[in-house]
Design a protein around this motif. Structure first.
Motif, PDB file in Angstrom:
ATOM      1  N   PHE A  14       0.858  -1.180   0.000  1.00 53.13           N
ATOM      2  CA  PHE A  14       0.000   0.000   0.000  1.00 53.13           C
ATOM      3  C   PHE A  14       0.896   1.233   0.000  1.00 53.13           C
ATOM      4  CE2 PHE A  14      -2.577  -3.322   1.830  1.00 53.13           C
ATOM      5  CZ  PHE A  14      -3.861  -3.073   1.370  1.00 53.13           C
ATOM      6  N   LEU A  15       0.631   2.135  -0.923  1.00 52.62           N
ATOM      7  CA  LEU A  15       1.352   3.412  -0.923  1.00 52.62           C
ATOM      8  C   LEU A  15       0.425   4.463  -1.501  1.00 52.62           C
ATOM      9  CD1 LEU A  15       2.290   4.057  -4.104  1.00 52.62           C
ATOM     10  CD2 LEU A  15       3.929   2.261  -3.600  1.00 52.62           C
ATOM     11  N   SER A  16       0.767   5.735  -1.286  1.00 54.99           N
ATOM     12  CA  SER A  16      -0.058   6.821  -1.812  1.00 54.99           C
ATOM     13  C   SER A  16       0.835   7.960  -2.277  1.00 54.99           C
ATOM     14  CB  SER A  16      -1.044   7.308  -0.752  1.00 54.99           C
ATOM     15  OG  SER A  16      -0.348   7.844   0.360  1.00 54.99           O
ATOM     16  N   PHE A  17       0.254   8.848  -3.080  1.00 58.47           N
ATOM     17  CA  PHE A  17       0.998   9.994  -3.594  1.00 58.47           C
ATOM     18  C   PHE A  17      -0.007  11.067  -3.988  1.00 58.47           C
ATOM     19  CE2 PHE A  17       0.158   7.029  -7.006  1.00 58.47           C
ATOM     20  CZ  PHE A  17      -0.374   7.823  -8.007  1.00 58.47           C
ATOM     21  N   GLN A  24       4.345   9.019  -0.628  1.00 57.10           N
ATOM     22  CA  GLN A  24       4.275   9.517   0.742  1.00 57.10           C
ATOM     23  C   GLN A  24       5.117   8.646   1.680  1.00 57.10           C
ATOM     24  OE1 GLN A  24       2.344  12.370   1.758  1.00 57.10           O
ATOM     25  NE2 GLN A  24       2.327  12.645  -0.475  1.00 57.10           N
ATOM     26  N   PRO A  25       5.507   9.204   2.843  1.00 56.14           N
ATOM     27  CA  PRO A  25       6.363   8.441   3.779  1.00 56.14           C
ATOM     28  C   PRO A  25       5.709   7.181   4.321  1.00 56.14           C
ATOM     29  CG  PRO A  25       6.415  10.784   4.285  1.00 56.14           C
ATOM     30  CD  PRO A  25       5.328  10.597   3.275  1.00 56.14           C
ATOM     31  N   GLU A  26       4.367   7.162   4.363  1.00 59.44           N
ATOM     32  CA  GLU A  26       3.696   5.985   4.907  1.00 59.44           C
ATOM     33  C   GLU A  26       3.426   4.976   3.793  1.00 59.44           C
ATOM     34  OE1 GLU A  26       2.330   9.061   5.130  1.00 59.44           O
ATOM     35  OE2 GLU A  26       3.068   9.585   7.131  1.00 59.44           O
ATOM     36  N   PHE A  27       3.887   3.772   3.997  1.00 58.31           N
ATOM     37  CA  PHE A  27       3.642   2.683   3.048  1.00 58.31           C
ATOM     38  C   PHE A  27       3.724   1.365   3.815  1.00 58.31           C
ATOM     39  CE2 PHE A  27       8.131   3.754   3.003  1.00 58.31           C
ATOM     40  CZ  PHE A  27       8.742   2.526   3.229  1.00 58.31           C
ATOM     41  N   SER A  28       3.161   0.292   3.243  1.00 56.10           N
ATOM     42  CA  SER A  28       3.181  -0.998   3.939  1.00 56.10           C
ATOM     43  C   SER A  28       4.507  -1.720   3.701  1.00 56.10           C
ATOM     44  CB  SER A  28       2.012  -1.874   3.481  1.00 56.10           C
ATOM     45  OG  SER A  28       2.140  -2.210   2.115  1.00 56.10           O
ATOM     46  N   HIS A  29       4.819  -2.622   4.624  1.00 53.87           N
ATOM     47  CA  HIS A  29       6.117  -3.297   4.625  1.00 53.87           C
ATOM     48  C   HIS A  29       6.432  -4.056   3.338  1.00 53.87           C
ATOM     49  CE1 HIS A  29       9.225  -6.207   5.929  1.00 53.87           C
ATOM     50  NE2 HIS A  29       9.638  -5.168   6.657  1.00 53.87           N
ATOM     51  N   PHE A  35      10.043  -3.170  -4.237  1.00 50.12           N
ATOM     52  CA  PHE A  35      10.879  -2.158  -4.879  1.00 50.12           C
ATOM     53  C   PHE A  35      12.351  -2.250  -4.490  1.00 50.12           C
ATOM     54  CE2 PHE A  35       6.601  -0.188  -4.564  1.00 50.12           C
ATOM     55  CZ  PHE A  35       6.330  -0.118  -5.916  1.00 50.12           C
ATOM     56  N   GLY A  36      12.702  -3.243  -3.678  1.00 52.75           N
ATOM     57  CA  GLY A  36      14.097  -3.401  -3.271  1.00 52.75           C
ATOM     58  C   GLY A  36      14.574  -2.309  -2.340  1.00 52.75           C
ATOM     59  N   GLY A  37      13.669  -1.708  -1.590  1.00 59.53           N
ATOM     60  CA  GLY A  37      14.011  -0.626  -0.659  1.00 59.53           C
ATOM     61  C   GLY A  37      12.829   0.286  -0.476  1.00 59.53           C
ATOM     62  N   SER A  38      13.025   1.343   0.279  1.00 62.76           N
ATOM     63  CA  SER A  38      11.934   2.262   0.572  1.00 62.76           C
ATOM     64  C   SER A  38      11.543   3.063  -0.675  1.00 62.76           C
ATOM     65  CB  SER A  38      12.347   3.236   1.681  1.00 62.76           C
ATOM     66  OG  SER A  38      11.367   4.249   1.819  1.00 62.76           O
ATOM     67  N   PRO A  39      10.224   3.117  -0.973  1.00 59.87           N
ATOM     68  CA  PRO A  39       9.767   3.923  -2.112  1.00 59.87           C
ATOM     69  C   PRO A  39       9.495   5.375  -1.733  1.00 59.87           C
ATOM     70  CG  PRO A  39       7.926   2.702  -1.223  1.00 59.87           C
ATOM     71  CD  PRO A  39       9.130   2.324  -0.380  1.00 59.87           C
ATOM     72  N   ALA A  40       9.571   5.698  -0.446  1.00 55.98           N
ATOM     73  CA  ALA A  40       9.198   7.035   0.013  1.00 55.98           C
ATOM     74  C   ALA A  40      10.011   8.117  -0.691  1.00 55.98           C
ATOM     75  CB  ALA A  40       9.379   7.132   1.526  1.00 55.98           C
ATOM     76  N   GLY A  41       9.317   9.158  -1.162  1.00 56.16           N
ATOM     77  CA  GLY A  41       9.957  10.290  -1.803  1.00 56.16           C
ATOM     78  C   GLY A  41      10.352  10.057  -3.247  1.00 56.16           C
ATOM     79  N   LYS A  42      10.092   8.876  -3.791  1.00 57.73           N
ATOM     80  CA  LYS A  42      10.477   8.582  -5.173  1.00 57.73           C
ATOM     81  C   LYS A  42       9.270   8.766  -6.111  1.00 57.73           C
ATOM     82  CE  LYS A  42      14.098   5.328  -3.828  1.00 57.73           C
ATOM     83  NZ  LYS A  42      14.591   3.937  -3.901  1.00 57.73           N
ATOM     84  N   PRO A  43       9.493   9.170  -7.353  1.00 56.33           N
ATOM     85  CA  PRO A  43       8.384   9.335  -8.307  1.00 56.33           C
ATOM     86  C   PRO A  43       7.708   7.989  -8.582  1.00 56.33           C
ATOM     87  CG  PRO A  43      10.374  10.417  -9.096  1.00 56.33           C
ATOM     88  CD  PRO A  43      10.786   9.569  -7.944  1.00 56.33           C
ATOM     89  N   VAL A  44       6.404   7.955  -8.404  1.00 57.85           N
ATOM     90  CA  VAL A  44       5.689   6.688  -8.555  1.00 57.85           C
ATOM     91  C   VAL A  44       5.736   6.175  -9.990  1.00 57.85           C
ATOM     92  CG1 VAL A  44       3.410   7.691  -9.025  1.00 57.85           C
ATOM     93  CG2 VAL A  44       3.593   5.470  -7.890  1.00 57.85           C
ATOM     94  N   ASP A  45       5.779   7.100 -10.977  1.00 58.09           N
ATOM     95  CA  ASP A  45       5.816   6.643 -12.366  1.00 58.09           C
ATOM     96  C   ASP A  45       7.111   5.912 -12.675  1.00 58.09           C
ATOM     97  OD1 ASP A  45       7.122   9.079 -12.025  1.00 58.09           O
ATOM     98  OD2 ASP A  45       6.948   9.594 -14.153  1.00 58.09           O
ATOM     99  N   GLU A  46       8.227   6.366 -12.079  1.00 55.44           N
ATOM    100  CA  GLU A  46       9.505   5.691 -12.310  1.00 55.44           C
ATOM    101  C   GLU A  46       9.580   4.383 -11.532  1.00 55.44           C
ATOM    102  OE1 GLU A  46      12.778   8.283 -11.655  1.00 55.44           O
ATOM    103  OE2 GLU A  46      12.045   9.821 -13.047  1.00 55.44           O
ATOM    104  N   LEU A  47       8.942   4.323 -10.363  1.00 52.94           N
ATOM    105  CA  LEU A  47       8.928   3.077  -9.586  1.00 52.94           C
ATOM    106  C   LEU A  47       8.173   1.979 -10.330  1.00 52.94           C
ATOM    107  CD1 LEU A  47       8.231   4.294  -5.924  1.00 52.94           C
ATOM    108  CD2 LEU A  47      10.260   3.053  -6.695  1.00 52.94           C
TER     109      LEU A  47
END
Length: 465
Positions: A14-17, A24-29, A35-47
């Motif tokens: 679960f993630l949001s933007f 956003q900083p909040e996402f599920s484990h 994604f091989g690491g934290s997705p926080a702060g990264k552009p969702v389109d590139e992820l």
């Protein structure tokens, strides 16, 4: 905290933007693993679409429109245009995009295992189809293999000085035959070669086309499919090709006939028995296309009733009629693909949602009359005429329906699929019936269906027989 714990242990990401597309900083484990690491702060389109610029553009456009909408149902409509499955590394993720207050939530579910299982099931289904075809249609199965093996062994030398269009039609007919018999590797390889021949266009002569065709290791491709049958049914089954089974009583009668010990009154019956062993029922041979019809209709999500074959039960020599029978696969395939409408379309025009295809066989004045009919949409003659005008340099204004249907390289389809669209199948049908000294005409009625009417001398007028 309790909700976070539930999401972290759900197995889903679960993630949001918001409009800036930054996660956003909040996402599920599970997102850490996806994604091989934290997705926080990264552009969702590139992820989600790191290697697909077109998909990234589509996501940005849909998100922009969805965030403008105050009506959640309209926002969901924009989000529904986004891909439902996303490949990230070796994983396949199911993606659900949901509108929030000035934000978008993405729910990611790992379906890698499900996709692998579905692929395995599909491979097993294909394997079983070929095994069933080998057992059920043994003669057709081995005849097709023998004919293709002879084609491969003859090699490119047989095609020097010959029309490359004939080679193209031969490849197309082999593809249809092996598709019908459930082969896995061979139809795909033949489709690829068809595409390569089409790309050659008129630049290459017959010798160049043949060189390209026979550069493939066709025997290796064929053996890969036959190995499936061999593994399932054993070497004994493969060795039985061409073996004819007779009853003990028949064997005794044939032996007495050979030794001249049979009563003269019984001789005509025995001669008829011997002739029947190497002939097949035309009704049964055409009836075998029912399996192909329903495979194609299921693939196209159309409803077609079981093939009805009626009329005289004529016995034919499969060696003489084999090419003609195999070419009929193009007629039945086109009836389902081009003729029979989808259920909704049929209901809207007052028809039953289930289409019908029939075949009537008659012996008339020393000839066979074979009528193959469907109750589909009929042939769109003017669309076919426009396609012919685009693809040929000829004046097609006076061409009748038969000229258009049987013209080489003409199809209503603008793109070829593994089912149809090359414009060579019907040319092969006409060539095969003419080799038997016969003819074919077409009767098509808009909205009511199409009839292919074959007239073949019986016995057929085949050169050298």
């Amino acid at each position: 905290d309790q909700v976070s714990a539930l999401l972290d242990n759900s197995g889903q990401g679960f993630l949001s933007f918001q409009g800036d597309l930054l996660v956003q900083p909040e996402f599920s484990h599970p997102c850490l693993a996806f994604f091989g690491g934290s997705p926080a702060g990264k552009p969702v389109d590139e992820l989600l679409f790191s290697g697909d610029e077109h998909a990234r553009d589509t996501l940005r456009a849909c998100i922009e429109e969805a965030l403008k909408e105050k009506d959640s149902s309209r926002a969901e409509l924009y989000l529904s245009l986004l891909p439902e499955e996303i490949a990230i590394g070796a994983r396949v993720l199911k993606a659900e995009f949901k509108p929030l207050d000035r934000a978008i939530m993405v729910v990611l579910t790992d379906i890698t295992g499900e996709k692998a299982l579905a692929a395995q099931v599909a491979r097993e289904r294909t394997r079983l189809e070929m095994i069933v075809s080998a057992v059920t249609y043994g003669n057709d199965f081995f005849d097709a293999v023998a004919e293709f093996t002879g084609f491969v062994q003859d090699g490119a030398g047989m095609w020097r000085g010959r029309d490359r269009a004939v080679l193209y039609r031969t490849i197309h007919t082999f593809k249809g035959t092996f598709n019908q018999l459930g082969f896995h590797h061979l139809p795909t390889a033949l489709h690829d070669v068809e595409s390569s021949l089409q790309r050659l266009g008129s630049r290459a002569d017959g010798a160049d086309a043949a060189a390209m065709v026979f550069a493939r290791d066709w025997q290796g491709v064929l053996n890969a499919d036959l190995e499936t049958v061999r593994d399932a049914l054993g070497d004994d089954f493969m060795a039985r090709r061409g073996v004819v089974t007779v009853t003990p009583e028949q064997a005794k009668r044939f032996e007495r006939f050979a030794r001249g010990l049979l009563d003269e009154a019984d001789v005509p019956d025995v001669i008829e028995e011997i002739a029947a062993i190497r002939t097949v029922s035309l009704r049964q041979a055409i009836g075998d296309f029912d399996k192909m019809i329903h495979q194609i209709s299921a693939r196209l999500e159309k409803e077609v009733a079981p093939l009805v074959v009626e009329g005289d039960d004529v016995r034919i020599d499969p060696e003489v009629f084999g090419p003609f029978l195999r070419s009929l696969g193009h007629v039945f395939r086109n009836a389902v693909d081009h003729g029979i409408e989808d259920p909704d379309c049929r209901l809207s025009t007052g028809k039953s949602e289930v289409g019908t295809i029939t075949c009537a066989i008659r012996r008339v004045d020393g000839a066979l009359a074979i009528d193959i009919a469907d109750d589909g949409a009929g042939i769109d003659v003017e669309t076919l005429r426009r396609r012919a005008a685009e693809l040929t340099a000829a004046d097609v204004s006076a061409w009748d329906i038969a000229d258009l249907v049987f013209a080489d390289g003409i199809s209503i389809r603008t793109e070829a699929t593994e089912l149809s669209g090359r414009g060579v199948g019907m040319t092969a049908v006409k060539a095969s019936v003419e080799e038997l000294g016969g003819s074919v005409r077409i009767d098509s009625r808009p909205g009511r269906g199409t009839n292919f009417l074959f007239h073949i001398p019986f016995p057929p007028q085949v050169e050298g027989r």
